[in-house]
Design an enzyme around this catalytic site. Structure first.
Site, mmCIF file in Angstrom:
data_model
loop_
_atom_site.group_PDB
_atom_site.id
_atom_site.type_symbol
_atom_site.label_atom_id
_atom_site.label_comp_id
_atom_site.label_asym_id
_atom_site.label_seq_id
_atom_site.Cartn_x
_atom_site.Cartn_y
_atom_site.Cartn_z
ATOM 1 C CB ILE A 111 14.481 6.584 2.475
ATOM 2 C CG1 ILE A 111 14.263 7.447 3.744
ATOM 3 C CG2 ILE A 111 13.715 7.181 1.308
ATOM 4 C CD1 ILE A 111 15.239 7.206 4.831
ATOM 5 C CG HIS A 113 11.859 -0.585 3.185
ATOM 6 N ND1 HIS A 113 11.145 -1.766 3.126
ATOM 7 C CD2 HIS A 113 12.370 -0.384 1.948
ATOM 8 C CE1 HIS A 113 11.230 -2.252 1.889
ATOM 9 N NE2 HIS A 113 11.978 -1.429 1.162
ATOM 10 C CB ALA A 123 24.953 17.114 1.731
ATOM 11 N NE ARG A 196 21.623 19.779 0.170
ATOM 12 C CZ ARG A 196 20.987 19.267 1.195
ATOM 13 N NH1 ARG A 196 21.365 18.114 1.702
ATOM 14 N NH2 ARG A 196 19.988 19.893 1.754
ATOM 15 N NE ARG A 223 13.142 -2.122 -1.350
ATOM 16 C CZ ARG A 223 12.624 -1.352 -2.275
ATOM 17 N NH1 ARG A 223 12.845 -1.579 -3.559
ATOM 18 N NH2 ARG A 223 11.842 -0.339 -1.940
HETATM 19 C C1 LIG Z 1 10.146 -4.292 -6.574
HETATM 20 C C2 LIG Z 1 9.613 -3.006 -5.989
HETATM 21 C C3 LIG Z 1 9.148 -1.993 -6.824
HETATM 22 C C4 LIG Z 1 8.671 -0.784 -6.281
HETATM 23 N N1 LIG Z 1 8.227 0.208 -7.112
HETATM 24 C C5 LIG Z 1 7.813 1.410 -6.593
HETATM 25 C C6 LIG Z 1 7.379 2.485 -7.439
HETATM 26 O O1 LIG Z 1 7.372 2.366 -8.635
HETATM 27 N N2 LIG Z 1 6.991 3.659 -6.864
HETATM 28 C C7 LIG Z 1 6.970 3.819 -5.503
HETATM 29 O O2 LIG Z 1 6.602 4.889 -5.028
HETATM 30 N N3 LIG Z 1 7.366 2.808 -4.673
HETATM 31 C C8 LIG Z 1 7.787 1.623 -5.171
HETATM 32 N N4 LIG Z 1 8.199 0.623 -4.337
HETATM 33 C C9 LIG Z 1 8.182 0.853 -2.885
HETATM 34 C C10 LIG Z 1 7.015 0.104 -2.208
HETATM 35 O O3 LIG Z 1 5.762 0.579 -2.697
HETATM 36 C C11 LIG Z 1 7.086 0.313 -0.677
HETATM 37 O O4 LIG Z 1 6.957 1.683 -0.399
HETATM 38 C C12 LIG Z 1 8.387 -0.175 -0.094
HETATM 39 O O5 LIG Z 1 8.695 -1.464 -0.564
HETATM 40 C C13 LIG Z 1 8.294 -0.183 1.428
HETATM 41 O O6 LIG Z 1 7.410 -1.202 1.809
HETATM 42 P P1 LIG Z 1 6.486 -1.069 3.084
HETATM 43 O O7 LIG Z 1 5.636 0.158 3.001
HETATM 44 O O8 LIG Z 1 5.768 -2.380 3.224
HETATM 45 O O9 LIG Z 1 7.593 -0.936 4.250
HETATM 46 P P2 LIG Z 1 7.532 -0.098 5.587
HETATM 47 O O10 LIG Z 1 7.417 1.346 5.309
HETATM 48 O O11 LIG Z 1 8.704 -0.557 6.408
HETATM 49 O O12 LIG Z 1 6.213 -0.539 6.269
HETATM 50 C C14 LIG Z 1 6.031 -1.879 6.763
HETATM 51 C C15 LIG Z 1 4.563 -2.117 6.919
HETATM 52 O O13 LIG Z 1 4.051 -1.230 7.914
HETATM 53 C C16 LIG Z 1 2.773 -0.762 7.513
HETATM 54 N N5 LIG Z 1 2.827 0.704 7.378
HETATM 55 C C17 LIG Z 1 3.931 1.487 7.519
HETATM 56 N N6 LIG Z 1 3.601 2.785 7.361
HETATM 57 C C18 LIG Z 1 2.278 2.803 7.077
HETATM 58 C C19 LIG Z 1 1.344 3.833 6.783
HETATM 59 N N7 LIG Z 1 1.681 5.114 6.771
HETATM 60 N N8 LIG Z 1 0.078 3.494 6.527
HETATM 61 C C20 LIG Z 1 -0.323 2.212 6.555
HETATM 62 N N9 LIG Z 1 0.492 1.171 6.823
HETATM 63 C C21 LIG Z 1 1.793 1.473 7.076
HETATM 64 C C22 LIG Z 1 2.410 -1.480 6.231
HETATM 65 O O14 LIG Z 1 1.724 -2.661 6.548
HETATM 66 C C23 LIG Z 1 3.746 -1.834 5.658
HETATM 67 O O15 LIG Z 1 3.721 -2.952 4.774
HETATM 68 C C24 LIG Z 1 8.669 -0.594 -4.857
HETATM 69 C C25 LIG Z 1 9.141 -1.626 -4.008
HETATM 70 C C26 LIG Z 1 9.621 -2.815 -4.566
HETATM 71 C C27 LIG Z 1 10.146 -3.882 -3.636
#
Ligand SMILES: Cc1cc2nc3c(=O)[nH]c(=O)nc-3n(C[C@H](O)[C@H](O)[C@H](O)COP(=O)(O)OP(=O)(O)OC[C@H]3O[C@@H](n4cnc5c(N)ncnc54)[C@H](O)[C@@H]3O)c2cc1C
Length: 305
Positions: A111, A113, A123, A196, A223
């Site tokens: 979620i 992402h 639930a 739940r 992922r």
């Molecule tokens: C191996 C791994 C370890 C991780 N460990 C942790 C952890 O310890 N703790 C934790 O909290 N999370 C963790 N994460 C989650 C990670 O920090 C990201 O939240 C997650 O991978 C979603 O990526 P994203 O934000 O790029 O994706 P999306 O939410 O789909 O966003 C895609 C892109 O859109 C842009 N975007 C979307 N929303 C915004 C916004 N509000 N502001 C600015 N730009 C935005 C950004 O460029 C972003 O890269 C981990 C992820 C991975 C893969």
């Protein structure tokens, strides 16, 4: 069983009544539409709907009408060019809608992402099924000593058996209490939205998840990577296979540039150039930290992800 008899009947009904359309279809994905692809012990991924194909990416990039007379090789080349140069909006012209059944702790990672549309099983409204993810013995592993966010050696023997027993008995007890709190004959029963709250994070949930191909690739890049937790990776790998059936040229470019490729920092690129000139570069002379140097060595030694 990953699917209920009602879900199975719905899939059979949908697949036995094909509909005609003028819209572009991807034959590889048509063959998979609605079918459940099992993941983990009770989970699945199903494609519910999709829009666009490789030609839609090319069409958007050329801002033209129809596929034209270009050879397939040209389309594949253009898609590779778009991927290579991060020209991402043409990939946003394709969309996919999935039905996913997954453990809650996997859903919490998924979620994050945010660039997707999600609708989850409620639930508050419905009673959750008695289905919990219990790892297969080969996936029960100890805490990694080198990676704080990973697992190391497999648990063996008595320890593995004890852990499995704890996982199973805790899930069973929590679920029994959940049903008990919901109420029996002649009792008021606790509201579903409250009952739940003591269920464990390995219980299964379901959602519809819709995203475009650009953001799907971003999700898969993170992922389906070897560093992602095994449980979410199992879903991502299944979706990778579906993407290959849907948009074969785009998927091949993604595999090549994103999954198989790497980004080098300016410092790392400088080290590569010095090495190519015959210089012996060490961690000390590289300007990199120990961790960065180790990752760099792994990358240039072409260790397969
Ligand atoms: C191996 C791994 C370890 C991780 N460990 C942790 C952890 O310890 N703790 C934790 O909290 N999370 C963790 N994460 C989650 C990670 O920090 C990201 O939240 C997650 O991978 C979603 O990526 P994203 O934000 O790029 O994706 P999306 O939410 O789909 O966003 C895609 C892109 O859109 C842009 N975007 C979307 N929303 C915004 C916004 N509000 N502001 C600015 N730009 C935005 C950004 O460029 C972003 O890269 C981990 C992820 C991975 C893969």
């Amino acid at each position: 069983m990953p699917l209920t008899p009602e879900q199975q009947a719905e899939i059979e009904a949908l697949r036995s009544a094909p509909r005609e359309t003028f819209r572009a279809t991807a034959p590889g994905l048509e063959a998979e539409l609605y079918k459940a692809h099992p993941v983990l012990d009770h989970g699945f991924v199903r494609v519910i709907d999709y829009m666009g194909d490789d030609a839609a990416i090319v069409q958007a990039a050329r801002v033209s009408y129809g596929a034209g007379t270009k050879a397939a090789r040209d389309d594949a080349g253009l898609i590779r060019y778009l991927m290579r140069h991060w020209h991402s909006t043409p990939f946003e012209m394709c969309e996919i809608k999935l039905h996913v059944k997954l453990p809650v702790f996997v859903a919490r990672q998924w979620i994050r992402h945010r660039t997707a549309n999600v609708n989850e099983y409620s639930a508050r409204y419905s009673i959750l099924d008695r289905e919990f993810y219990i790892p297969a013995p080969e996936h029960l592993a100890a805490q990694s000593s080198v990676n704080n966010q990973g697992r190391g050696a497999k648990l063996e023997g008595e320890e593995a058996a004890r852990v499995l027993e704890i996982l199973k008995s805790d899930a069973a007890r929590a679920y029994d209490h959940y049903r008990e709190m919901l109420g029996q004959e002649g009792q008021q029963g606790l509201a579903r939205e409250l009952a739940r709250m003591n269920l464990p994070a390995n219980i299964y949930t379901q959602w519809y998840w819709k995203t475009d191909l650009h953001n799907l690739f971003h999700f898969l890049r993170l992922r389906a990577d070897a560093h992602a937790q095994y449980e979410i990776r199992a879903y991502a790998e299944t979706i990778c296979r579906l993407a290959a059936a849907w948009v074969p040229h785009a998927h091949a470019a993604f595999e090549d540039y994103r999954m198989g490729g790497v980004t080098l920092s300016a410092r790392a690129l400088d080290c590569v150039r010095r090495m190519l000139r015959g210089e012996e570069v060490t961690q000390e002379s590289s300007g990199m930290s120990k961790g960065e140097w180790r990752e760099f060595r792994e990358t240039i030694n072409a260790t397969k992800r």
